[in-house]
Every structure is written in structure tokens, then in C-alpha cells.
Design a protein around this motif. Sequence first.
Motif, PDB file in Angstrom:
ATOM      1  N   ARG A  90       0.952  -1.437   0.035  1.00 37.68           N
ATOM      2  CA  ARG A  90       0.233   0.424  -0.042  1.00 37.68           C
ATOM      3  C   ARG A  90       1.059   1.142   0.166  1.00 37.68           C
ATOM      4  N   GLY A  91       0.512   2.324  -0.902  1.00 37.04           N
ATOM      5  CA  GLY A  91       0.782   3.392  -0.992  1.00 37.04           C
ATOM      6  C   GLY A  91       0.602   4.300   0.226  1.00 37.04           C
ATOM      7  N   SER A  92      -0.097   5.245  -0.208  1.00 34.47           N
ATOM      8  CA  SER A  92      -1.012   6.220   0.333  1.00 34.47           C
ATOM      9  C   SER A  92      -2.350   5.894   0.009  1.00 34.47           C
ATOM     10  N   GLY A  93      -2.666   4.688  -0.587  1.00 31.84           N
ATOM     11  CA  GLY A  93      -4.636   3.983  -0.414  1.00 31.84           C
ATOM     12  C   GLY A  93      -5.366   4.575  -1.191  1.00 31.84           C
ATOM     13  N   THR A  94      -4.382   5.270  -2.379  1.00 29.57           N
ATOM     14  CA  THR A  94      -5.024   6.089  -3.391  1.00 29.57           C
ATOM     15  C   THR A  94      -6.093   5.517  -4.762  1.00 29.57           C
TER      16      THR A  94
END
Lengths: 369, 477
Positions: free
Chosen positions: B81-85
Amino acid sequence: MMTLRPADEAELSALLRGRTGPLRVIGGATRVLWFGGAADLLDCTALSGITLYEPGALTLVAGAGTPLAEVERVLAAEGQRLPFEVPDLRGLLGTAGVSTLGGVVAANASGPRRLQAGACRDSLIGLRFVDGTGMAVKTGGRVMKNVTGYDLVKLLAGSHGTLGVLTEVSFKLLPVPGASATLVLRGLDDASAVQAMAAALGSPFEVTGAAHWPGEGTFLRIEGFADSVAYRSGRLARLLAPFGSADMLDGDDTARQWQAIRDVAPFHDRPGDVWKLSVKPSDAPGLVARLAADAVLYDWGGGLVWVRTAPGADLRARLGPFEGHATLIRADAPVTAVFQPQPAPLAALAAALRRKFDPRGILNPGLMG
Amino acid sequence: MDMPLPDPSILSRKARIVDRLRAILPHDAVIDAPAETRAYDCDALTAYRCQPLAAVLPRTTAEVSAILRLCHEEGVPVVPRGSGTSLAGGALPTADCVILGVARMNGVLETDYANRFIRVQAGRTNLSVTGAVEADGFFYAPDPSSQLACAIGGNIAMNSGGAHCLKYGVTTNNLLGVTIVLMDGSVLQIGGAHLDPGGLDLLGVICGSEGQLGVVTEGTLRILPKPEGARPVLIGFSSNEVAGTCVSDIIKAGVLPVAIEFMDRPCIRACEAFAKAGYPDCEALLIVEVEGSDAEIDEQLALIRAIALRHDPVEFRESRSEEESKRIWLGRKSAFGAMGQINDYICLDGTIPVSALPHVLSRIGEMSRSYGLDVANVFHAGDGNMHPLILFDANKPGDLELSEALGADILKLCVEVGGCLTGEHGVGVEKRDLMPVQFTPDDMEAQMRVKDVFDPQWLLNPAKVFPLGATSARRGA
């Protein structure tokens, strides 16, 4: 040794399904060294013809065997081109074949404009191929933005036929700008030339070619609308004043000069092996100093170095460890592997991918490792 | 939407798995309390939620490697997961997974202007990459709408695009190298400051693989010198077809704008009501932006004006100041927010050949009427990447399913005219079951073989990209 020339994708697929012996996959055989020994030739030139060209969408789809020259002619009639300036290496390699689109893609062949417009693989938006088991696969498509599924387009570009045989390729195109000009700085040593090119490429004036030909000059190309080219080349000349005053080449001379750089003209008809180095540009002069080369030509702002050496020299041994890779482009004998051996974990992944796509090891065996 | 049943043997081992994670990570890097893991139960595709087994927030590549090695040993799926965008559910957890969030890895590791690259950790946000170099006159080109929040690691996983990729390309065209950790914990360096990594283009297939081949912890990104200036022009038309033809004519004429954005009437009206950008009330609106010095911009805009005037626009508004440029972009940039104000919506992401634009827009209009759901269109017209927004009411039973069915029909249309299911958002879980519309079983088999090589147990980001039916044999292996 036989030459097999499938007429279409279905025939190619049937051929590969039943095949057990090694094949050397070729288009025009104009680009890559082959020391792989005896193998039947798989000639892809029958898979030819432009199947779709939409100038308003900047899109071309064509069979992998389509001659590059035919595509360039059709695009030029609409004022468009392949963005990545395909090198013609026949003069350098002494080959006489007809370069094909599939060969261009298989070699990910990109010329001077690569540093601004991207490599061949960056303009490639889709393709079809048949893998070593005979399975026909489509990846990508004919639109510029496409993230549907894994990007096998990139994986196949530059795979030199080792994962599959290309049957169709799709490109995004660019309009040919109305004007171009080239600034030439004379008398710079290699290190100063790379610095001058870095200054130019770090400017907002959109340099589309940056090459240093020792003894001839340091060349910086600007392309676009006429007034804009005049404005930007003027600004760039002022920016580069600390490196000396620049001569200016007009459009026709620009075309000639960059064709010579693209095709490595200074090494034509000169003896010796030829290597191609991909390096961090600022490292290039220091690496060249280790090579005892007969001649060099810097392109891509120093990121690409063409090297001519005495025959049989193992350039990689002279370089030692460095960031980048060295490819043997021209040689009479297999001095060493054509492509730079990769670190073990990457080599293992690449080998595993080849086993998946070509489990019987019949497609250009040994070429890439 | 179907998700695989969680593995009961993993759920029953939760305490042991969490203990083992705590033993190799700093105390604050492991989250397992249900109240806290809830923060990771969805991404920007909020219609689907599932709480993970645990979440981990490493700070270094070595920690990522240790986490993956451990999960590999335990047979636990990992969802990076990065920023969950993600709008496609690319970071949607399964109940038996560990979420591996890279948000704490947000540093700049190296900046090199002479060679024009920056090396950053994967959790750094897209906009803050440009932020790190803009004072020196450089920028990072890919600019997804979520650039304030989205992470470079997520951009690499999804091969993100943006409004300006007509000229500058998408993530894969601006990515020089990565550090990637495979599911077994091994750390690989691919590419770097030189162009074209040697050997097979592994970098090219990693970019856009939706976190299923490995976890990228660092990226080497190409940075570019900022242009001297940029200026947009706003052109209004009385029909979608004419606006579409104008786009095609601009491209054919040899101008290469950095962006050509298209909005239709429902979108124009919503944006105008929300942002009051002063847009004309017309059927279709183009925003075309060009770059360069003032004189170069004038030259390009003169050409665009001449082309536009041939198509009888109802409005041609050229920006004459920074303020006016901002106003022209204001409505477009607030389009999704404006829609969110008036309705729930699904944002689609298909791409079509630019030549099919008029046909596709009129077919979407027909479908919208037959489903009884409004559709607003806003998209990157220069490259054919459409973002139809389907408006629905989440509180009305059945409306979400109905809008999803309409969305599927629109995406099938995109494929039918020669385009694709997703131009820049990714497949995720959202479009997973539509993959067979675009690909044959053999096409997908070829992609899945790549996954077999990188992640033989199929533990990374499970149940995404490929239809479950196509992957069940592999996932069970």
C-alpha cells in the motif's frame, strides 16, 4: 541450414508448436551479432504490411516484417514519424538486409532523440507475438494510455526474440516539426563536452539531440516551429557561452549531421570491434579513459558511448564494475558475451522467464544468456 | 464482488504471526488492534472494505525484506500500500493478509541535476518529488489528479498517468530504476541513472504490475527542466462531435499541446455550480495547454485558434494572465469534487482511439438514458483516456449494482472500438472480472506466467488484476 518463412501468425504458431531444434529469428538481420552456431533461420519478413494508420490519432499498427523504410515513407507523407529516430546500422555492421519493424522492436533500437522522446519501447503501445510453445499472445493495444494487465509490451521490446516471435507492433507517432537547427561547440575535451551537454539538457530549451564527436565538435539539436527554433537556439548559445561560441547548422545540415551520429558514421569502414555503452552521463569520460579505445562517439548527452577498439579486446574486463552495461555490436569473433552478464538474481529471473515462454529453448538460444 | 475465502489456518495463527512481526520490527511498526487496522480496510474505491489481519509500516528496505521473508515462510498474503488512493481497489485487503504500507519511507535519497534524476523512497508523495527539485528549476512529469496524496510506490505499481502525459508520457516513461523486494525477501536493483537497463526489460514489466511482482522500496525518476511558461486556452463547442474533430485536427496539425482536456455539458454545469470558474454553458468544452516562452506560446495558440475557428466554437478564451490560467483550470481540477457534492459517483477510466470519440460519446448518452443514470464526461482527450462519471445514489438499494453494470457496458464499448478497460487507474479488483473482454485466456496466461516467476506462491496482492476463476489453480498451489 534451412530458412523457414511463415506466411502468417497461424503458420508461425503451427511451426513453433512442432519445433524442437534451435531457431535464429530474423527480420532483416541488420542489427545484432550472432555467434550462436548452426540454427535454422526463422525469417519474419512475410508478416508484412501496415494494417492501420490514423494520423489524427498518431497511431500506426503494422506486421512485424514490414520494412522500416516503407513505414517511414508512409509516415513522412503525413508529416509524421516514429519518435525515437531508428538507427540504421548497416553501414556500421556491413550488413545489407532490409530492416524491419519487428527487428527494431526486438532490439529496442533507439537513436539520438531517445534522450528526449524516449526509447523504442516508450513509443510502442502494443504488440502480438507467438511464444516458444506456439501460443499467440496480444499485449497492449492501439491506444496511448493503457494499464490493462501487465505490460508485456515492454518485456518483449528488447528481448531479441528470446521470449517469442513478434507478429504485429503498434506505435504512437509524433508530428515532424517544421524546423530544426544544431549548435556546434568546437574543441571541447570529453569532460567539458559532457558538462556542456548537461547544461543544455538541464535548460528549458528542449534539446532533442546531444552528442560529442571528438575532433569534430559537440552537437546540440533543437526542433520545432521556425520562430521557436530560432529563439531557443539563440538562448541556448548564450547559456553555453562559457564553453565557447557556437556555430549554427541549418535544417539540411542538421539532418545530415544527426544521421551520421545516429548511424555511427565515424566508425564505418574503419577496422576493429565496436561496443555500445549505456552509462550515467557524467561517468562517461572517466570510463572512456580506462578503455584504450581507438575512437569514441558520445550520444544521449554522454549516456550512450560508441567505442571502437582493437579486435578481440574484452572491454568489460577493462571497465571493471560500473553502473550501466556494455554490448558488443561488431566483432569478427565471439570475444565474450554479446550482452553484459547480469547480476545473478536478475539473470535468474530472466532465465526463468525464458523457460516459461520458451520451455524447449528454441528461440535464439544463448543470445541473451 | 467475490473475494477468496480467508485461509482459516492463517486466521488461527494471527497471534503468532503478529508476534513474529513484532520481533523483527520496531514496536510502532506493527498494527493489529482491530480499531487501528480499520484505517486500512479500503482505498479510494470505498465501496469495498475488508479489515486485514495486521498492518506493518516499515522504514527501510531491510525491514521490507524481513517482513516479506517472514510472510513467505508463514504463507501469509501481503498487500502493498502506498497512500491508499487507488480508485480500482488496488490496495484492498483480504482478511488473511498483512498490509505493507510504505508511507513512512518518504525520503529523498539522491538528487542529481547534471544527470537529471532523483532517487526517492517509495512512500514519498508524487507532488513532493517535484517539490524537492522545483526551486532548482526541475519537475517530475507524471501528475495524477491525486498527486498531493499519492505515493511514488503506488504510481510505479499502477503506472500512473495524469493530465500532462500527452507530451511527457506516463510513469513507465519517466522511471529509470527501482529497488524491489520479492516475496521471498530478496532485494534487487534494476536500472539506475543510465538509460535502458540491460537484459530483459524487467523494469518495464514491474511498472504497472499492481504490486503483484514485488514491493518497490525506492525509485530512480527522470526529472525535467521546467518549461519557461505554460498557458491554457478554453474552447467551447455546441456539439461533442465537433469538439472531438477539433482535437483530432489539432493533433494532425503538428502542435503537441501538453494537455487537451474535454468536458461535456453535465460536467461543465456541475463544475460551474461548484467552482464558479466562469465556464460558458455549452455542449462541450476543451482546455488546451501549450508550453514554452511567451513568443512560442503565442505561435502555438495562433495555430490552435485558426483550427478551432474552422469548427465554429461558441467561445474561444485565451488566458492573458496567471490568474486567468488558474480560473480556466479551476473547474476542470475540481470536477471530481464537484460531482461528489451533488452525487455518489463511479469514475471510469477506459481509453479509446481518439477517432472514436464522437461515436463513443453518443453511445454513452444512449446507455445513460436506457439505464436511467446520469453520466458526466471529463477526460484527457489528446490520448483518448476517458473518465465517464456515473452518478448514483448509494442510499438507494440496487443503485450501486446498476451503476456498476452501466460502467461495465461502457468499458466493453471502449474495448469494442479498439480501446482498453483502463488507461491509468489500473485493474485492481474493480475491473478484474472484465479482463476476458479485452484478453483471450492465452493473453492472460502469458501475463500470469510472469507472476509465476516473480511470486510462485501467488502471495502478493492476491485476488487482483486477473479473474478469480483464471487464477484459482495457481492460488491454491
